[in-house]
Design an enzyme around this catalytic site. Sequence first.
Site, PDB file in Angstrom:
ATOM      1  N   ASP A 270      38.739  31.058  40.680  1.00 40.07           N
ATOM      2  CA  ASP A 270      39.784  31.114  41.719  1.00 40.07           C
ATOM      3  C   ASP A 270      39.605  32.401  42.525  1.00 40.07           C
ATOM      4  O   ASP A 270      40.127  33.442  42.141  1.00 40.07           O
ATOM      5  CB  ASP A 270      41.156  31.055  41.023  1.00 40.07           C
ATOM      6  CG  ASP A 270      42.318  31.030  42.006  1.00 40.07           C
ATOM      7  OD1 ASP A 270      42.081  30.923  43.224  1.00 40.07           O
ATOM      8  OD2 ASP A 270      43.475  31.126  41.537  1.00 40.07           O
ATOM      9  N   GLU A 383      45.390  38.957  42.804  1.00 43.73           N
ATOM     10  CA  GLU A 383      45.306  38.442  44.163  1.00 43.73           C
ATOM     11  C   GLU A 383      46.437  38.908  45.076  1.00 43.73           C
ATOM     12  O   GLU A 383      47.200  38.097  45.596  1.00 43.73           O
ATOM     13  CB  GLU A 383      45.284  36.913  44.132  1.00 43.73           C
ATOM     14  CG  GLU A 383      46.368  36.268  43.260  1.00 43.73           C
ATOM     15  CD  GLU A 383      46.307  34.741  43.307  1.00 43.73           C
ATOM     16  OE1 GLU A 383      46.331  34.187  44.422  1.00 43.73           O
ATOM     17  OE2 GLU A 383      46.248  34.118  42.235  1.00 43.73           O
ATOM     18  N   ARG A 405      44.305  38.004  51.865  1.00 46.88           N
ATOM     19  CA  ARG A 405      44.435  38.021  50.401  1.00 46.88           C
ATOM     20  C   ARG A 405      43.048  38.304  49.840  1.00 46.88           C
ATOM     21  O   ARG A 405      42.043  37.869  50.406  1.00 46.88           O
ATOM     22  CB  ARG A 405      44.974  36.680  49.870  1.00 46.88           C
ATOM     23  CG  ARG A 405      45.078  36.619  48.355  1.00 46.88           C
ATOM     24  CD  ARG A 405      45.950  35.460  47.830  1.00 46.88           C
ATOM     25  NE  ARG A 405      45.422  34.145  48.120  1.00 46.88           N
ATOM     26  CZ  ARG A 405      45.898  33.332  49.058  1.00 46.88           C
ATOM     27  NH1 ARG A 405      46.918  33.689  49.792  1.00 46.88           N
ATOM     28  NH2 ARG A 405      45.348  32.147  49.258  1.00 46.88           N
ATOM     29  N   GLU A 407      41.228  38.021  46.061  1.00 47.61           N
ATOM     30  CA  GLU A 407      41.493  37.489  44.711  1.00 47.61           C
ATOM     31  C   GLU A 407      40.235  37.494  43.861  1.00 47.61           C
ATOM     32  O   GLU A 407      39.206  36.952  44.264  1.00 47.61           O
ATOM     33  CB  GLU A 407      42.033  36.047  44.815  1.00 47.61           C
ATOM     34  CG  GLU A 407      42.233  35.374  43.465  1.00 47.61           C
ATOM     35  CD  GLU A 407      42.912  34.012  43.565  1.00 47.61           C
ATOM     36  OE1 GLU A 407      42.753  33.350  44.600  1.00 47.61           O
ATOM     37  OE2 GLU A 407      43.589  33.634  42.592  1.00 47.61           O
TER      38      GLU A 407
HETATM   39  N1  GLY Z   1      44.348  28.925  44.545  1.00 46.56           N
HETATM   40  C1  GLY Z   1      45.604  28.992  43.966  1.00 46.56           C
HETATM   41  C2  GLY Z   1      45.981  30.370  43.663  1.00 46.56           C
HETATM   42  O1  GLY Z   1      45.352  31.284  44.125  1.00 46.56           O
HETATM   43  O2  GLY Z   1      46.877  30.607  42.907  1.00 46.56           O
HETATM   44 MN    MN Z   2      43.355  31.285  44.733  1.00 39.67          MN
HETATM   45 MN    MN Z   3      45.073  32.265  42.151  1.00 37.70          MN
END
Ligand code: GLY
Ligand code: MN
Ligand code: MN
Length: 437
Positions: A270, A383, A405, A407
Amino acid sequence: MKITRQEYARRRKALMELMEPDSIAIVASAPERLRSRDTDYPYRQDSDLHYLSGFDEPSAVLVLIPGREHGEYVVFCRERDAEREIWDGHRAGPEGACRDYGADDAFPIDDIDDILPGLIEGRERVYYAMGKDRDFDVQVMGWINAIRAKVRSGAHPPGEFLDLSHFLHDMRLFKSAAEQRIMREAGAISARAHCRAMRFCEPGVMEYQLEAEILHEFAMAGARHPAYNTIVGGGKNGCILHYIDNKDALRNGDLVLIDAGCELEYYAADITRTFPVNGRFTPEQRSLYELVLSAQQAAIDVIKPGSHWNLPHEMSVEVLTRGLVDLGLLSGSVEELIETGAYRTFYMHRVGHWLGLDVHDVGDYKIDGQWRALEPGMVMTVEPGLYIAPDNEQVAKKWRGIGIRIEDNVLVTKDGCEVLTTGVPKHPDDIEALMNS
Ligand code: GLY
Ligand code: MN
Ligand code: MN
């Protein structure tokens, strides 16, 4: 890079050791879902069932019965069917469930109503995922009522129903060495995909075309599916937290925010990166970007065993709020702006979540009302973001419509943490260098 049969067996054994005496656990497969007439969504197994078995077919029920003489691990699944297999592909069948997945005993799913009440009967406690799937709740009660109907012939229905997720989800929170290896690889693949999107990007490219670059890289690396719907938001679309329309053209002078991660062997990555469409940050974009980056670094710096779950979030709030004041987007005392939540106009989500078989993975964040302490083997995202609404008239025009953002995925280790997603740059100079190379 698969989870071995031995590891699945260890997980079942560990769960059975946690279960109360005289109990049975029942875990159902995910349902198949229709996308449109005669066309299903790609099937994906329920994470709990997968975690305990590696069995990836629909219409299956897994049953754990600690101490059962004729086998503790029972699977119900679809029977082999030459005709259906021509259309839909191979089925393990009950024979395959025993041979290839280590079941002690396996039966056709069509016989479950006749067989499962007999396995439940005499057990005091039933564990299952209560309230997760209405159809399954009804089915479980049907099996229980089948036993209750026979009390006058001496049948003994269970008296207690317990939520399986309590134990199972705590187990899932701690990643084994094998799980860590897969998640490291999922992070590496996803990082390469973000690099590919950065190199491909230029003004005029459509958001969905960057998505296509990302998905191409995933699939070519052996991860056919993304772990969640890919977000590609150019300009003010980057301020929409769950933007998945991905339908606009990317414009010169804007940033683009990409939130994308692959699913590898069921494990999610992610990653979010935000970068200039034309390869050069403007001064405003860069100053906000560097603020988010320093908030992210401050959060990662406190991730180690013993830190409580909320500490990285608190660090991110403090750095972002102070920075917003310095840049003139907020005014007042930092303490007060935090206390009143004024920063939430620009930072309205939390710093992260657990990561694993599900992108928003299972596991409690609090224990007995207190934020839980981080422990080695936990994996989380970090994130932080800043989102300046395009219609926010409280701030100077030059800031409006910027969404940023950053992450990464972070594994808690014995003496600190390991960032699993370092394969894609995040320092603005490094991003510019990659995009202009
Ligand atoms: N992609 C979902 C999150 O960043 O939580
Ligand atoms: Mn994400
Ligand atoms: Mn996430």
